[in-house]
Structures are given as structure tokens and as C-alpha cells.
Design an enzyme around this catalytic site. Structure first.
Site, PDB file in Angstrom:
ATOM      1  N   GLU A   1       0.800  -1.231   0.000  1.00 21.35           N
ATOM      2  CA  GLU A   1       0.000   0.000   0.000  1.00 21.35           C
ATOM      3  C   GLU A   1       0.830   1.277   0.000  1.00 21.35           C
ATOM      4  OE1 GLU A   1      -3.076  -0.164   2.942  1.00 21.35           O
ATOM      5  OE2 GLU A   1      -4.244  -1.602   1.763  1.00 21.35           O
TER       6      GLU A   1
ATOM      7  N   GLU B   1      -5.716  -8.301  -0.482  1.00 19.63           N
ATOM      8  CA  GLU B   1      -6.568  -7.980   0.673  1.00 19.63           C
ATOM      9  C   GLU B   1      -7.974  -7.684   0.178  1.00 19.63           C
ATOM     10  OE1 GLU B   1      -5.222  -4.960   3.458  1.00 19.63           O
ATOM     11  OE2 GLU B   1      -3.131  -5.600   3.251  1.00 19.63           O
TER      12      GLU B   1
END
Length: 472
Positions: free
Chosen positions: A164, A372
Site C-alpha cells: 500500500e 486484501e
């Protein structure tokens, strides 16, 4: 990957689950490990990482549960300060031994390890020494850390470089900034340095582990215009440029989006680009892209003279990730009246999942892995030790259906790693916000027993995996 009928998941599809080291392991200052930046900056109103989910102690029990669940893959991160307590140099053998045992046991149970190299846990000592990601010194230290991992864990077939990056430099608790330097300037400088480190990791992996696959994990939020107004249509485009394609084009093309670069230059916040930087990044094309998807977002045009909102941290049930992003003159985030919300006000948008997978694959023609996807909510343990999390089952079922449709559309997807395997220490909401298939008997104030209790979603996902996605 094998080819099957378009309405089916491939026979070798990697059904898995995901976690991160600092959120589950505990023992954060034991067995040779030192402090990380994210551990230092965690909200003090919630549980600290000293115990977390107790995975460092109960890892064998956890992997046995993974085997029972039927996982084909497990995405986890390795803690940089557990491997290199000083950030570089001397290797902590206890740390290496812990992950070696973990990987061996996963292999024994035929669960594919998918290892995240960096999941927010920069050694605090490097932050204090030279400013961490604000200095190019971190690139060599990151490469040396990668060399240790690729040497000791050379049987790992899938690697994720940085988790991320697209979200990291937006959230202060994941980074530390120098108050003497303009914040926006620092953020884009750090992002550039992080991309160079990502490229170094890919080059090193190609040299040391030529048969392994490697790529980043990117937090993705598709942006919808708030109305058919032309300025709102442009606002959604600008939001995608600044929050998704800035990063994707760096990873995939080794270049800055023209709109993004012009915006940075006009505002005096462009990063320092040295002569060989872009060539190094361009030559490090990943094998796949990891996609972290939780929600979509609606944006509208916001006038340039609007006062920029301060980042708010709301710990009264909602976390700081709920904040609506904005750049005056370009876009402002707002709520979507057409989607339901989680208890933390995140948009629940399975169709947006299919939409963004198609968009990314159409643009870049690279395999994707869902690294995710999950629902953070309030789980209640009943008197007879049951957790009836139908809300989570519904969320995952709807997203898997849309994933299946994306594959039918022609998108190549290697695997699906819901967040998370077990309840873990949510970075901004502690143990109040739970994601796991397995309940951890503890809360933010009381460690309790740390007993592992299978939720209803555990048994549901077990059937999904066993049927290769046919039984939802």
C-alpha cells in the site's frame, strides 16, 4: 495458470488469507526484535503490539487452523526489525529461525507462502538516524534487507515488495515527517524513494531467485463522479490519476503520469529525480500486481480556494481511514448514497471490485492477485463460544461473485487473500474492529486467553475453497 471454462476459477487458483507481522505477532521487543515506526505511532487508546494476536507464540496452532480451513496460500509479512534489529548489518538469528519454521510448516501442509517484504514496519532506528523514507540512504538498507530474505527464504515463490505505497504516504501514523519541510513536498519525495527501493527489490529477486514471482501490493479505491456534471466527471478522473495511476504507471511504465507531474511541478512539490532514476524504475516491471480492495469512493469538484481539511483521527468507533480525501481545485471525497456502509462507514461495493479489476487489467495487461479484501466490523462472542458473522459472509460472497465475473470478463487473477485469517490489531481501531475468520479471545484492555475460536465465516470459506469457488 491453467485454462478452464470462463465461468470457473482456475484449478490452481490460490485461495488464501492474509495478515501482517506487527498486527498479529506480538513479542515486538523480544527475541532480538527492535521497534518499528508503525508500532511506535500506534494509537495509545487501543491494544499495543506487545502481544497483538499472540501469533509469535501460537504460530503452530494458527497454521494448523489454516490447514483445517483448507488454505492454498497464506500471505504474511516479515518484520524488518525482527530480521535486522539495527536496520542493517547483524542478522537476528532468532528472527530468521521463526520465519524459517513458519515457512517450513506451511510447505509441509502444502500452503503456498506469499511473503510481503515491507508492511509499514520501517525500523525506528533508521528513522532516527537519517529520516527513514525521506532519505535515499534507505534504498541501500532496503536492498540489503531484501538480500537477507532472498538468501534465507529462497524457497518462497511469491513476493510482495511494498504494501500500500498508495496509502502509506497519506497516513501520518505509517510514516514520520520532518516538521521543517513542507508536508506535501515530503510525501512525494518519499513516494519516489519508495519506488526506487521497490525497483531494487525486483532487480535483486530476478538475480537471486529467477523462478520467483514478485510485485507490489497496491491499495485501490475506484472513484465515481458525484453527478453527470462535467466538472465532477473530471474530478473523478483527477482522483484516479492522483491516487491510483500515479503509482501504477510508476510500477508498470516507469514514468509519472503527465497530469500528475504537471500538478506537482506547478505546486512546487515534485520529487527530486536523479538522471538514472526513471531508467531503473522502468527496467523493474513486476510479474503481477497485488490488489487490496475494500471500498469505492464518490468525488465531486472542489474549488481551488477551498480551505484544505485537516486530517482527522476519530477514535469513537470510526477510524482515520474513514476520512474523505480531497485536493482543492481537483476533487473532494464524499459519501455514496447508493451503497451500503460498514460500521466504520466504508462503502460496500462489490461491483466496484469487478469494475476496477477490469480497468487495471485493460490498462496494464498484467496478472493480478487479490492480496486484501474483507470486512472490519464488531464481532460478538456468544455464551456458548460462537461468532455468527453473517455480515462478513455476505460481504465476501458478494465480492467473490464479482471476482468470478471479472475472471469471466477476461481478467487474469492468480489468487484471493481475504483480510484477514485471524483477528488482528487494527492499526487505527485496535481489536474493536475485527476482520478474521478466526476470533481471538482478547480485547484492547484485557489479553484474556488468546483462545482461537472459529467463526461461522471460517466454515463457510472452508466450503468455498473445497469447491473451488462453486459453493458460495
Amino acid at each position: 495458470m491453467s485454462v478452464q471454462a470462463p465461468h470457473l476459477f482456475p484449478s490452481d487458483f490460490l485461495w488464501g488469507a492474509a495478515t501482517a507481522a506487527y498486527q498479529i505477532e506480538g513479542a515486538h521487543l523480544k527475541h532480538g526484535k527492535t521497534l518499528s515506526v508503525v508500532e511506535k505511532n500506534m494509537n495509545k487508546n487501543y491494544a499495543d503490539p506487545s502481544i497483538a494476536s499472540g501469533h509469535y507464540q501460537y504460530w503452530e496452532k494458527d497454521i494448523a487452523l489454516m490447514r483445517e480451513l483448507g488454505l492454498k496460500a497464506y500471505r504474511f509479512s516479515i518484520s524488518w526489525p525482527r530480521i535486522l534489529p539495527d536496520g542493517r548489518g547483524k542478522i537476528n538469528q532468532e528472527g530468521v529461525d521463526f520465519y524459517r519454521k513458519l515457512i517450513n510448516k506451511l510447505k509441509e501442509y502444502e500452503i503456498e507462502p506469499i511473503v510481503t517484504i515491507y508492511h509499514f514496519d520501517l525500523p525506528q532506528c533508521l528513522q532516527e538516524e537519517y529520516g527513514g523514507w525521506s532519505s535515499r540512504k534507505v534504498i541501500d538498507d532496503f536492498e540489503a534487507y531484501c538480500q537477507v530474505l532472498f538468501t534465507y527464504f529462497d524457497d518462497v515463490n511469491y513476493w510482495l515488495t511494498i504494501n500500500e505505497q498508495s496509502n502509506m504516504f497519506q497516513l501520518p501514523y505509517l510514516m514520520e515527517f520532518n516538521p521543517d519541510i513542507p508536508l506535501e513536498k515530503q510525501k512525494y519525495e518519499m513516494n519516489h524513494i519508495m519506488t526506487l527501493a521497490h525497483a531494487k527489490a525486483i532487480h535483486l529477486c530476478r538475480t537471486l531467485l529467477p523462478n520467483a514471482k514478485i510485485g507490489p501490493a497496491l491499495g485501490i479505491i475506484p472513484n465515481y463522479p458525484a453527478s453527470p456534471k462535467p466538472e465532477d466527471i473530471l474530478a473523478a478522473r483527477y482522483a484516479d490519476e492522483m491516487r491510483t495511476y500515479l503509482f501504477m504507471d510508476l510500477y508498470m511504465k516507469g514514468e509519472y503520469r503527465p497530469f500528475v507531474w504537471n500538478y506537482l511541478v506547478e505546486n512546487g512539490i515534485e520529487p527530486t529525480v536523479e538522471p538514472e532514476d526513471m531508467a531503473r524504475i522502468q527496467s523493474a516491471k513486476p510479474d503481477f500486481i497485488g490488489i487490496n480492495y475494500y471500498q469505492s469512493r464518490v468525488v465531486k469538484y472542489i474549488p481551488e480556494d477551498t480551505d484544505k481539511k485537516e486530517l482527522k483521527l476519530n477514535y469513537d468507533g470510526k477510524d482515520d481511514d474513514t476520512q474523505y480525501d480531497n485536493i482543492p481545485g481537483l476533487f473532494e471525497g464524499m459519501t455514496n448514497p447508493f451503497t451500503p456502509k460498514t460500521k466504520w462507514d466504508w462503502e460496500i461495493d462489490p461491483i466496484g471490485f469487478r469494475y476496477i479489476l477490469n480497468e487495471l487489467y485493460d490498462r496494464y495487461q498484467i496478472p493480478l492477485m487479490i492480496t486484501e479484501n474483507g470486512l472490519g466490523t464488531l464481532d460478538e462472542l456468544t455464551a456458548d463460544k460462537q461468532i455468527h458473522d453473517q455480515e462478513r459472509i455476505d460481504f465476501l460472497r458478494d465480492h467473490i461473485r464479482q471476482l468470478q465475473l471479472a475472471i469471466k470478463d477476461g481478467v487474469e487473477v492468480w489468487g484471493y487473500m481475504p483480510w484477514s485469517f485471524i483477528d488482528l490489531l487494527s492499526t487505527s481501531s485496535g481489536f474493536r474492529k475485527r476482520y478474521g475468520f478466526v476470533y481471538i479471545d482478547r480485547d484492547d484492555k484485557d489479553i484474556k486467553t488468546l483462545e482461537r475460536i472459529k467463526k461461522d465465516s471460517f466454515f463457510w470459506y472452508q466450503k468455498v475453497i473445497a469447491s473451488n469457488g462453486c459453493q458460495l
